[in-house]
Design a protein around this motif. Structure first.
Motif, short mmCIF file in Angstrom:
data_model
loop_
_atom_site.label_atom_id
_atom_site.label_comp_id
_atom_site.label_asym_id
_atom_site.label_seq_id
_atom_site.Cartn_x
_atom_site.Cartn_y
_atom_site.Cartn_z
N ASP A 137 0.83 -1.21 0.00
CA ASP A 137 0.00 0.00 0.00
C ASP A 137 0.86 1.26 0.00
N SER A 138 1.98 1.23 0.72
CA SER A 138 2.87 2.39 0.78
C SER A 138 3.52 2.65 -0.57
N LEU A 139 3.90 1.58 -1.27
CA LEU A 139 4.49 1.75 -2.60
C LEU A 139 3.45 2.30 -3.58
N HIS A 140 2.21 1.84 -3.45
CA HIS A 140 1.14 2.40 -4.28
C HIS A 140 0.97 3.90 -4.02
N ARG A 141 1.01 4.25 -2.75
CA ARG A 141 0.83 5.67 -2.40
C ARG A 141 2.02 6.50 -2.90
N LEU A 142 3.22 5.95 -2.76
CA LEU A 142 4.41 6.66 -3.23
C LEU A 142 4.33 6.90 -4.74
N TYR A 143 3.88 5.89 -5.48
CA TYR A 143 3.74 6.06 -6.93
C TYR A 143 2.71 7.13 -7.26
N LEU A 144 1.62 7.16 -6.51
CA LEU A 144 0.59 8.18 -6.75
C LEU A 144 1.14 9.58 -6.47
N ILE A 145 1.90 9.72 -5.39
CA ILE A 145 2.48 11.03 -5.05
C ILE A 145 3.43 11.50 -6.15
N LEU A 146 4.25 10.58 -6.65
CA LEU A 146 5.25 10.96 -7.65
C LEU A 146 4.60 11.25 -9.01
N SER A 147 3.63 10.44 -9.40
CA SER A 147 3.04 10.60 -10.72
C SER A 147 2.03 11.73 -10.79
N ALA A 148 1.48 12.15 -9.62
CA ALA A 148 0.47 13.21 -9.62
C ALA A 148 1.08 14.60 -9.72
N ASN A 149 2.39 14.71 -9.57
CA ASN A 149 3.05 16.00 -9.65
C ASN A 149 3.63 16.22 -11.02
N LYS A 150 3.68 17.48 -11.41
CA LYS A 150 4.14 17.83 -12.75
C LYS A 150 5.63 17.57 -12.91
N TYR A 151 6.41 17.86 -11.85
CA TYR A 151 7.86 17.76 -11.95
C TYR A 151 8.34 16.48 -11.27
N SER A 152 9.39 15.88 -11.82
CA SER A 152 9.96 14.68 -11.23
C SER A 152 10.67 15.02 -9.91
N ARG A 153 10.63 14.11 -8.98
CA ARG A 153 11.26 14.31 -7.67
C ARG A 153 12.51 13.44 -7.57
N THR A 154 13.37 13.81 -6.67
CA THR A 154 14.53 13.00 -6.33
C THR A 154 14.29 12.38 -4.96
N LEU A 155 14.30 11.07 -4.90
CA LEU A 155 14.06 10.38 -3.64
C LEU A 155 15.31 10.44 -2.76
#
Length: 797
Positions: free
Chosen positions: A43-61
């Motif tokens: 579930d946490s990985l699903h949420r992390l993917y949603l957070i990353l894909s919902a934003n316009k700019y790519s993030r650095t983990l």
């Protein structure tokens, strides 16, 4: 676009605060340190993917989180592989990160491919992967060959420029080894002892053929066993990428190609290779030539294996797929090395002779036809039997096979020039080709938009136009044909359809057989079209027929765009007659008829504008059409444009043959129609004529009168009466007051204009230089000088 719950989750993911995000990262790092796969981790990985894909700019983990996610790519759980690959693809890769290809799988490959930011990155990654195929690391894990080869193939699909001559040599050698020298023993062979035999007593068993017999030759994709070794799997993968590889390496320079002295092709013990060795044993082969030789042997063995009767239905389908691929590869090999044609053609010819009587192998015979088209002339063979089977029998009997339709139409589209040269008579089969369109219009329309121009010739143009207009009838007939064969007469499901009874009735059989003809030339159309339309009246609401009818206007535009380039005036005159005739002979589908009338109207104007003399040539038929009052109500669009054409082009300036007598005859016909529709209510069941029809008739009469001044008093009298229409209240021939006012206004304008005949003629029939002015090009006028001066001013610094 999204549900309310989905939008709420996306909004939360976008609005998450940085402090909360850091806490989430820390909690996820702790979860990743446990070896077991928990629901909380997923579930946490699903949420992390949603957070990353919902934003316009790519993030650095965070680096710690990134390092813990990478091992998941090789996790035993495919769910974690998918999630970790998806998450990492949404992030920016750490600077200077070394590409890790040791634990390679499909998800890790997709990640590496997405992180390649340039062609240089792809080239480096491709070089690294190809090196790993040859040099296995002495210590540490080696990348899986079964994932490496498809990954290399994907890279070459995206960027074939990254391939070098060294890569071609290396990969060609490896493909030869995998294709030709895979193990012939299966993993997990049958036990040599009885029930109590242990695993130690199991002996490797030889691979088997699809019919269950022991294989006596080298391993191919059609060999079966209880288990397969890695080199056997690589044999399968190599065959799957072979065609793409042969297409890709063509563009690589041959400068650095060297002869390979370590060629095992001449010491191989198989029957196939011993036969082929006679042509190559006298010289050493380069890697490309060696790969061609082994590919030929492999495809030849596949064709031999397909003679065997498979024990399973799925294996029969596999045989067909392998035959398609084998023939396509042989075609490529012959295109690259024409000397192979004489060795390959007997094999392909025998294959055609074996399969031509079985329509279940139709999809195999399409690449066989491609081979004949490409190499038949060089081999000096007669291809007529191939074309007759493919062009005549396939569409007639297999029109409802969507896969064959795709392959067949793609074959036609890609080989139009070759077919026009090798089989110019293929265009006469257009009634057969159109069965694919009539059966599945949405899927095949794009293909026929490309194909139709090549089917339009001066000899077939008239019949093709009739055939396009009859496509909905053909669609209904194909449905009836299948129902007639699948449902016996005694079956209750076959009752209640009048059209099916008519299809089975010998009295109407000729009508349906004409629609189902395979070749053109038996006649442009049939005499009893109205009878056919009555028989198929119930089919007008069938979805397949409706979809087919929607494609006809599109194809008609393509048809007319082409026919004006190949037809002379005599043929164009004939097409005008066909349009007038067929405007009343269409399957009773209101929307379809309206669209066809719209196309006919626009194309009639176009043809007459290109060749104004057509109006005089066909004046009798046009006047007959314009003089029928019923056409005002049933074919309003076409009628309006016919009247406009008569008024516009029936003049001496358009054709010197236009006489006063002809103008007077046309005037009297239009005058009678205009008087009739403006003096009485429309017939029962009909609506009032559109204002456009009435104003077009008045304008046409005014134009004709301006060219024959004796007619001016007659049209002026009628127009003067029209001025008093509004004084008497409502009129029966027009239900809208605004429309009546517009008609009266137009009549007053024309009446005022005709008071001065000289001006009327100049306005209503302007000379050509007024319609197409060239003032900007005429050096005798001051306008070109003014334009040049303005241009110089606007472009000056």
């Amino acid at each position: 676009m999204y549900s309310h719950g989905s939008e709420s989750l996306i909004r939360q993911a976008r609005e998450i605060q940085d402090s909360e995000l850091q806490k989430f990262y820390s909690r996820l790092v702790k979860l990743l340190q446990f070896k077991e796969v928990s629901h909380e981790l997923v579930d946490s990985l699903h949420r992390l993917y949603l957070i990353l894909s919902a934003n316009k700019y790519s993030r650095t983990l965070p680096s710690e989180l990134q390092q813990n996610l990478v091992p998941l790519l090789s996790s035993p759980s495919e769910q974690l592989q998918v999630l970790s690959s998806a998450v990492l693809r949404e992030t920016l890769p750490p600077c200077g990160e070394e590409k890790n290809i040791a634990q390679l799988n499909s998800h890790a490959a997709a990640l590496l491919l997405s992180q390649a930011g340039s062609k240089d990155d792809l080239s480096d990654l491709c070089a690294q992967l190809i090196r790993s195929l040859e040099i296995r690391p002495p210590d540490g894990p080696a990348p899986s060959l079964m994932h490496t080869l498809p990954f290399v193939n994907s890279i070459l699909t995206h960027c074939p420029e990254c391939l070098t001559a060294d890569h071609v040599i290396l990969l060609s050698k490896k493909l030869v080894d995998w294709l030709r020298y895979a193990s012939i023993m299966q993993v997990g062979g049958a036990s040599s002892g009885g029930f109590f035999s242990g695993s130690r007593s199991r002996q490797p068993a030889p691979i088997a053929e699809l019919d269950g017999t022991v294989s006596g030759d080298f391993f191919t994709v059609l060999c079966v066993g209880q288990g397969f070794t890695e080199d056997q799997w690589m044999n399968v993968y190599s065959f799957s990428v072979l065609r793409h590889w042969l297409l890709t390496y063509r563009g690589v320079s041959n400068d650095s190609m060297v002869v390979d002295a370590d060629d095992r092709s001449e010491v191989d013990g198989s029957v196939v290779s011993m036969v082929s060795a006679t042509s190559s044993s006298s010289r050493l082969l380069s890697p490309k030539e060696r790969l061609r030789e082994k590919s030929f042997q492999y495809c030849q063995r596949l064709i031999e294996q397909c003679d065997r009767k498979a024990l399973k239905k799925t294996d029969t389908d596999l045989q067909k797929a392998c035959l398609v691929e084998a023939v396509c590869i042989l075609d490529l090999l012959c295109a690259e090395d024409p000397s192979l044609v004489y060795r390959v053609f007997p094999c392909v010819k025998a294959l055609f002779g074996r399969l031509s009587s079985d329509l279940s192998f139709a999809r195999v015979l399409v690449p066989v036809a491609q081979f004949y088209l490409n190499h038949g002339e060089m081999a000096a063979v007669d291809c007529e039997s191939v074309w007759k089977l493919v062009f005549s029998q396939f569409p007639a009997e297999l029109f409802n096979d969507p896969f064959l339709a795709h392959d067949f139409l793609r074959f036609l589209r890609l080989n139009l020039e070759g077919l026009q040269r090798a089989a110019p008579h293929f265009t006469r089969y257009f009634p057969n080709f159109l069965k694919f369109l009539a059966w599945d219009s949405p899927a095949t329309l794009e293909d026929f938009v490309d194909l139709l121009p090549s089917l339009v010739t001066a000899g077939s143009a008239v019949e093709l136009l009739h055939t396009l207009l009859d496509l909905p009838c053909l669609s209904a007939t194909l449905v009836l044909q299948l129902r007639s064969t699948s449902l016996p007469i005694s079956d209750p499901g076959s009752r209640g359809l009048l059209s099916l009874d008519a299809f089975r009735n010998p009295a109407f059989r000729g009508l349906f057989l004409f629609l189902l003809r395979t070749e053109a030339g038996s006649g442009d159309t049939i005499e009893r079209l109205s009878t056919l339309h009555d028989l198929l009246a119930e089919a007008a609401e069938w979805p397949r027929v409706v979809h087919c009818a929607q494609t006809v206007p599109v194809l008609l535009h393509v048809y007319f765009n082409t026919v004006i380039t190949v037809a002379d005036e005599k043929l164009l005159a004939h097409l005008i007659l066909v349009m007038l005739e067929r405007s009343n002979l269409l399957l009773n589908m209101p929307t379809y008829c309206k669209e066809i009338h719209r196309v006919f109207s626009s194309q009639l104007l176009r043809l007459c504008k290109l060749h104004p003399s057509l109006v005089v040539d066909q004046s009798q038929e046009l006047l007959e059409f314009a003089g029928a009052t019923a056409n005002v109500y049933s074919k309003e669009e076409v009628y309006t444009h016919v009247v406009w054409v008569l008024g516009e082009y029936l003049s001496l300036s358009s054709d010197s043959r236009c006489s006063v007598r002809l103008i007077t005859s046309c005037f009297e016909s239009l005058e009678a129609v205009l008087f009739e529709i403006t003096s009485s209510a429309p017939p029962p069941g009909s609506v009032c004529p559109a204002p456009k029809v009435i104003t077009t008739l008045m304008s046409a009469l005014a134009k004709l009168a301006s060219r024959s001044h004796d007619l001016i008093p007659r049209v002026s009298l009628f127009l003067s009466k029209m001025r008093n229409v509004t004084k008497g209240g409502s009129v029966p021939w027009c239900s809208d007051e605004e429309d009546v006012v517009a008609i009266v206004t137009r009549g007053e304008e024309l009446w005022s204009l005709l008071k001065t005949p000289g001006v009327a003629q100049s306005v209503l029939t302007p000379p050509p230089y007024v319609n197409a002015p060239r003032w900007h090009r005429d050096s005798n006028l001051a306008l070109p000088l003014q334009l040049r001066a303005l241009t110089a001013l606007t472009h000056s610094p």
